[in-house]
Design a protein around this motif. Structure first.
Motif, PDB file in Angstrom:
ATOM      1  N   SER A   1     -10.380  -4.170   9.729  1.00  0.00           N
ATOM      2  CA  SER A   1      -8.938  -4.272   9.479  1.00  0.00           C
ATOM      3  C   SER A   1      -8.146  -3.967  10.735  1.00  0.00           C
ATOM      4  CB  SER A   1      -8.509  -3.307   8.363  1.00  0.00           C
ATOM      5  OG  SER A   1      -8.730  -1.979   8.760  1.00  0.00           O
TER       6      SER A   1
ATOM      7  N   GLN B   1       4.302   4.636  -7.794  1.00  0.00           N
ATOM      8  CA  GLN B   1       3.011   3.989  -7.926  1.00  0.00           C
ATOM      9  C   GLN B   1       1.909   5.029  -8.044  1.00  0.00           C
ATOM     10  OE1 GLN B   1       2.508   1.167  -4.689  1.00  0.00           O
ATOM     11  NE2 GLN B   1       3.339  -0.458  -5.949  1.00  0.00           N
TER      12      GLN B   1
ATOM     13  N   ASN C   1      -4.621   6.548   2.719  1.00  0.00           N
ATOM     14  CA  ASN C   1      -4.711   5.165   3.199  1.00  0.00           C
ATOM     15  C   ASN C   1      -5.189   5.110   4.644  1.00  0.00           C
ATOM     16  OD1 ASN C   1      -3.986   3.399   1.038  1.00  0.00           O
ATOM     17  ND2 ASN C   1      -1.852   4.011   1.248  1.00  0.00           N
TER      18      ASN C   1
ATOM     19  N   THR D   1      -8.980   3.948   6.266  1.00  0.00           N
ATOM     20  CA  THR D   1      -9.047   2.734   7.080  1.00  0.00           C
ATOM     21  C   THR D   1      -9.299   3.028   8.555  1.00  0.00           C
ATOM     22  OG1 THR D   1      -7.442   1.735   5.556  1.00  0.00           O
ATOM     23  CG2 THR D   1      -7.848   0.573   7.621  1.00  0.00           C
TER      24      THR D   1
ATOM     25  N   ASN E   1       8.750  -0.801  -3.603  1.00  0.00           N
ATOM     26  CA  ASN E   1       7.561  -1.430  -4.193  1.00  0.00           C
ATOM     27  C   ASN E   1       7.958  -2.720  -4.903  1.00  0.00           C
ATOM     28  OD1 ASN E   1       5.788   0.976  -3.666  1.00  0.00           O
ATOM     29  ND2 ASN E   1       7.220   1.927  -5.094  1.00  0.00           N
TER      30      ASN E   1
ATOM     31  N   ASP F   1       8.124  -8.989  -1.148  1.00  0.00           N
ATOM     32  CA  ASP F   1       7.481  -8.047  -0.238  1.00  0.00           C
ATOM     33  C   ASP F   1       7.223  -8.688   1.118  1.00  0.00           C
ATOM     34  OD1 ASP F   1       6.052  -6.074   0.990  1.00  0.00           O
ATOM     35  OD2 ASP F   1       4.537  -5.869  -0.579  1.00  0.00           O
TER      36      ASP F   1
ATOM     37  N   CYS G   1      -3.412  -8.902   3.183  1.00  0.00           N
ATOM     38  CA  CYS G   1      -2.895  -7.532   3.273  1.00  0.00           C
ATOM     39  C   CYS G   1      -3.735  -6.637   2.361  1.00  0.00           C
ATOM     40  CB  CYS G   1      -1.424  -7.482   2.868  1.00  0.00           C
ATOM     41  SG  CYS G   1      -0.689  -5.836   2.997  1.00  0.00           S
ATOM     42  N   LEU G   2      -4.397  -5.652   2.941  1.00  0.00           N
ATOM     43  CA  LEU G   2      -5.266  -4.767   2.177  1.00  0.00           C
ATOM     44  C   LEU G   2      -4.459  -3.694   1.458  1.00  0.00           C
ATOM     45  CD1 LEU G   2      -8.041  -4.324   4.908  1.00  0.00           C
ATOM     46  CD2 LEU G   2      -8.003  -5.950   2.996  1.00  0.00           C
ATOM     47  N   TRP G   3      -3.454  -3.149   2.114  1.00  0.00           N
ATOM     48  CA  TRP G   3      -2.538  -2.191   1.509  1.00  0.00           C
ATOM     49  C   TRP G   3      -1.296  -2.083   2.386  1.00  0.00           C
ATOM     50  CZ3 TRP G   3      -1.483   1.444   5.077  1.00  0.00           C
ATOM     51  CH2 TRP G   3      -2.482   1.841   5.966  1.00  0.00           C
ATOM     52  N   SER G   4      -0.237  -1.576   1.794  1.00  0.00           N
ATOM     53  CA  SER G   4       0.994  -1.336   2.553  1.00  0.00           C
ATOM     54  C   SER G   4       1.796  -0.250   1.855  1.00  0.00           C
ATOM     55  CB  SER G   4       1.833  -2.616   2.673  1.00  0.00           C
ATOM     56  OG  SER G   4       2.332  -3.008   1.407  1.00  0.00           O
ATOM     57  N   PHE G   5       2.674   0.402   2.615  1.00  0.00           N
ATOM     58  CA  PHE G   5       3.604   1.348   2.002  1.00  0.00           C
ATOM     59  C   PHE G   5       4.907   1.339   2.780  1.00  0.00           C
ATOM     60  CE2 PHE G   5       0.874   4.187   4.698  1.00  0.00           C
ATOM     61  CZ  PHE G   5       1.828   4.647   5.589  1.00  0.00           C
TER      62      PHE G   5
ATOM     63  N   ARG H   1       1.009  -1.152   7.185  1.00  0.00           N
ATOM     64  CA  ARG H   1       0.156  -2.052   6.412  1.00  0.00           C
ATOM     65  C   ARG H   1      -1.164  -2.250   7.140  1.00  0.00           C
ATOM     66  NH1 ARG H   1       2.999  -5.502   9.695  1.00  0.00           N
ATOM     67  NH2 ARG H   1       2.221  -7.611  10.084  1.00  0.00           N
TER      68      ARG H   1
END
Length: 246
Positions: free
Chosen positions: A23, A65, A133, A137, A168, A174, A181-185, A203
């Motif tokens: 990633s 979330q 997160n 990663t 969110n 978004d 995209c594996l994750w984002s905040f 992200r």
């Protein structure tokens, strides 16, 4: 909203561009004054022009979330049923204006609704979510950065005095909702006393998707846009200073 220059954040932002085996992480922390400029004032007037609305009206937020749909935060403790968190329209405007400044000119969040935001349960909750997160990663690369990152945010915004919100949205709204995209905040640390917001966005992208779609080039382009924006802000500040002296 006015970008507040921070050499510490710039250093951390550079370190938050992390390549791992599976990633690539893109992170950024920015500080903004809630003092409204000309464009903000016009947008704020339009934002509050809806019939029957005023800046102190409260609107419902979505649960954070990771918490169950039955989550609620009671206001006085004696209500018959569960209550959701709420946000004043003025504070909601600050969050939306921050997003607009951050992602201009590619995205316009002026029509964002309160249910796309959440109020986080606690600072500890947010720090755990961010650490989880990034540790999962980036591993040791984040471990070396962690203390410096949180210390810089603390010195800028006094986190214990903040209300912390997250953005969110659905995938259509978004800016990080692209394939791969594996994750984002997206977190907002809002210190009402300081009239300041620290925005922390991050992200992780699958590198295979990046090669196929040109995400790397897009990210570099966004960095160039941000550099120009910051330079324009400093030119404007210096021009005003000269005018005051003259």
């Amino acid at each position: 909203m006015k970008l507040l220059e921070s050499s510490r954040f710039e250093q951390i932002n550079n370190a938050l561009c992390i390549q791992t085996g599976d990633s690539k992480i893109f992170g950024r922390i920015e500080s903004y004054s809630c003092k409204m400029a000309g464009g903000d004032k016009a947008m704020y007037k339009k934002f509050n022009s809806e019939q029957g609305m005023n800046p102190h009206d409260l609107q419902a937020l979505s649960p954070p979330q990771g918490l169950s749909p039955g989550y609620s935060r009671s206001i006085s403790g004696d209500e018959d049923g569960p209550l959701c968190d709420t946000i004043s329209r003025k504070t909601l405007f600050y969050l939306i204006a921050t997003l607009n400044v951050t992602f201009q000119p590619d995205y316009d969040f002026s029509d964002a609704k309160s249910h796309e935001f959440s109020k986080e349960p606690s600072l500890h909750w947010v720090m755990n979510a961010v650490d989880s997160n990034l540790n999962a990663t980036a591993g040791d690369q984040y471990s070396l950065l962690r203390q410096q990152l949180w210390a810089a945010i603390e010195d800028e915004i006094a986190m214990a005095e903040c209300d912390i919100y997250s953005y969110n949205p659905d995938l259509a709204s978004d800016p990080f909702g692209e394939d791969g995209c594996l994750w984002s905040f997206n977190y907002f640390f809002y210190n009402k006393k300081l009239k300041r917001i620290v925005y922390f966005t991050c992200r992780a992208i699958n590198p295979i998707y990046m090669m196929d779609s040109g995400v790397e080039a897009i990210s570099q382009w966004m960095k160039m846009i941000w550099t120009k924006y910051r330079k324009d802000q400093m030119i404007e500040i210096n021009t005003k200073k000269r005018c005051v002296i003259e």
